[in-house]
Design an enzyme around this catalytic site. Structure first.
Site, mmCIF file in Angstrom:
data_model
loop_
_atom_site.group_PDB
_atom_site.id
_atom_site.type_symbol
_atom_site.label_atom_id
_atom_site.label_comp_id
_atom_site.label_asym_id
_atom_site.label_seq_id
_atom_site.Cartn_x
_atom_site.Cartn_y
_atom_site.Cartn_z
ATOM 1 N N LEU A 7 29.449 42.090 39.391
ATOM 2 C CA LEU A 7 29.775 40.444 39.394
ATOM 3 C C LEU A 7 31.148 40.270 40.024
ATOM 4 O O LEU A 7 32.273 41.018 39.364
ATOM 5 C CB LEU A 7 29.594 40.120 37.866
ATOM 6 C CG LEU A 7 29.561 38.665 37.889
ATOM 7 C CD1 LEU A 7 28.383 38.089 38.625
ATOM 8 C CD2 LEU A 7 29.294 38.294 36.348
ATOM 9 N N ASP A 8 31.403 39.537 40.958
ATOM 10 C CA ASP A 8 32.666 39.331 41.545
ATOM 11 C C ASP A 8 33.786 38.981 40.777
ATOM 12 O O ASP A 8 33.431 38.160 39.737
ATOM 13 C CB ASP A 8 32.702 38.598 42.774
ATOM 14 C CG ASP A 8 31.799 39.078 44.192
ATOM 15 O OD1 ASP A 8 31.774 40.426 44.049
ATOM 16 O OD2 ASP A 8 31.354 38.190 44.990
ATOM 17 N N PRO A 9 34.971 39.160 40.887
ATOM 18 C CA PRO A 9 36.165 38.609 39.970
ATOM 19 C C PRO A 9 36.129 37.120 39.915
ATOM 20 O O PRO A 9 36.283 36.588 38.741
ATOM 21 C CB PRO A 9 37.314 39.123 40.705
ATOM 22 C CG PRO A 9 37.077 40.246 41.238
ATOM 23 C CD PRO A 9 35.598 40.094 41.986
ATOM 24 N N LEU A 10 35.754 36.605 40.903
ATOM 25 C CA LEU A 10 35.808 35.017 40.792
ATOM 26 C C LEU A 10 34.573 34.571 40.287
ATOM 27 O O LEU A 10 34.432 33.240 39.979
ATOM 28 C CB LEU A 10 35.725 34.280 42.113
ATOM 29 C CG LEU A 10 37.155 34.383 43.075
ATOM 30 C CD1 LEU A 10 36.839 33.807 44.376
ATOM 31 C CD2 LEU A 10 38.048 33.830 42.120
ATOM 32 N N ALA A 11 33.584 35.129 39.754
ATOM 33 C CA ALA A 11 32.271 34.789 39.120
ATOM 34 C C ALA A 11 32.394 35.099 37.324
ATOM 35 O O ALA A 11 32.946 35.879 37.038
ATOM 36 C CB ALA A 11 31.166 35.408 39.701
#
Length: 340
Positions: free
Chosen positions: A81-85
């Site tokens: 899961l991407d850092p921005l998510a």
């Protein structure tokens, strides 16, 4: 006016200095004289932790935090899961790591915000604008376009993705300024709907299969609508059998400590909800544990397909049934461990 001699810095006498202040002339710290404090012993703990990851944290860091919170020997996650998510990041401990592929192959659900008017090179808010438009779609236009992306479709992944090209990650090549050309891949999207719509932004819910990129969906939707777009916010609400309802946050894990975190641990076999189970005898369990196949008997015994076997309520193995014979592919050692 007479010259005033400079004030010399008065260093404390060695006997008045703390041990930590004393340094040899070479500047190196002296060796530790006292006993080194004992590190907590790692635990054989097995099960799933359904973490509600916050924005800004990487998936790798999240795994390290959970592993430390349980003082576990082994840990891994079921899908980056991407850092921005934000949202659901299932983390497997101990024997649960053997079931990670079953969770990664499961359906996923997202809620994301598309910002219209700008397409970026990363297809999210961190990227550099590469195309802009003054046009803004209406809610009706967005809803009319969504059916074009439902079902089995071909999708070109973002240039900044983890897909490998000749052994190199696409995002590494893109960051180095190389032109990244990715081919379309088949993905499955089961549901898309508009949750909210305001001028310049639309919140969309999605349910999709493995390998689907929400960032690519926002990019392609913007191109179809002729206004461009990128993902401004992204939250994952479900991964396979795991949802927000059973999730926990890092703060709760850190406050509870290794012993108190048992309430946040889900059984290993929770990841196997999509496949049938069979109950076996102790003798059959011992054979499976040695990697040997067993014959499944009984009127309701499956004759083909993938199953998981339990003995006394404890997960023993996952395997394939071929002509009534269960061939183990993964065996589990859960006697007396956590997650039960």
């Amino acid at each position: 006016m007479t010259d005033v001699p400079p004030i010399e810095r008065q260093n404390p006498a060695p006997e008045t200095m703390r041990p930590s202040d004393r340094r040899p002339v070479d500047g190196r710290r002296p060796p530790r004289t006292g006993p080194r404090p004992d590190r907590p012993k790692k635990r054989d703990v097995s099960g799933w932790v359904i973490l509600d990851k916050g924005v800004g944290m990487t998936s790798t860091h999240a795994v390290a935090v959970v592993k430390r919170a349980f003082n576990a020997k082994k840990a891994g996650h079921a899908g980056t899961l991407d850092p921005l998510a934000s949202g659901i990041l299932p983390i497997a401990l101990g024997e649960a790591t053997k079931t990670v592929p079953f969770v990664m192959d499961g359906r996923k659900a997202y809620r994301f915000t598309v910002a219209w008017g700008v397409e970026t090179d990363t297809d999210d808010a961190e990227g550099r604008p590469v195309a802009t438009s003054e046009a803004r779609p209406s809610r009706e236009a967005v809803e009319a376009a969504l059916p074009n992306f439902i079902g089995a479709i071909e999708q070109v992944p973002p240039r900044f993705s983890a897909i490998k090209i000749a052994g190199e990650r696409a995002y590494d090549l893109a960051r180095d300024g190389e032109v990244v050309e990715l081919t379309a891949r088949p993905v499955q999207i089961d549901h898309l709907s508009v949750v909210e719509h305001a001028e310049g932004r639309t919140v969309i819910s999605a349910e999709c299969g493995k390998g689907t990129y929400v960032r690519a969906l926002a990019r392609d939707l913007g191109r179809m609508l002729g206004c461009y777009g990128h993902v401004a916010a992204l939250r994952r609400t479900r991964v396979g059998p795991f949802s927000e309802a059973e999730s926990c946050q890092v703060s709760a894990l850190e406050a509870a400590g290794p012993e108190g975190n048992a309430a946040h641990l889900r059984p290993v076999e929770t990841a196997l909800d999509a496949i049938p189970s069979v109950t076996i005898s102790r003798d059959m369990a011992l054979r499976l544990m040695r990697g040997q196949p067993v014959i499944l008997r009984g009127r309701d015994a499956p004759t083909e397909g993938k199953v998981f076997a339990t003995c006394g309520g404890i997960l023993v193995a996952v395997g394939d049934v071929e002509q009534g014979e269960l061939v183990p592919h993964r065996v589990f050692h859960l006697g007396g461990t956590g997650g039960r």
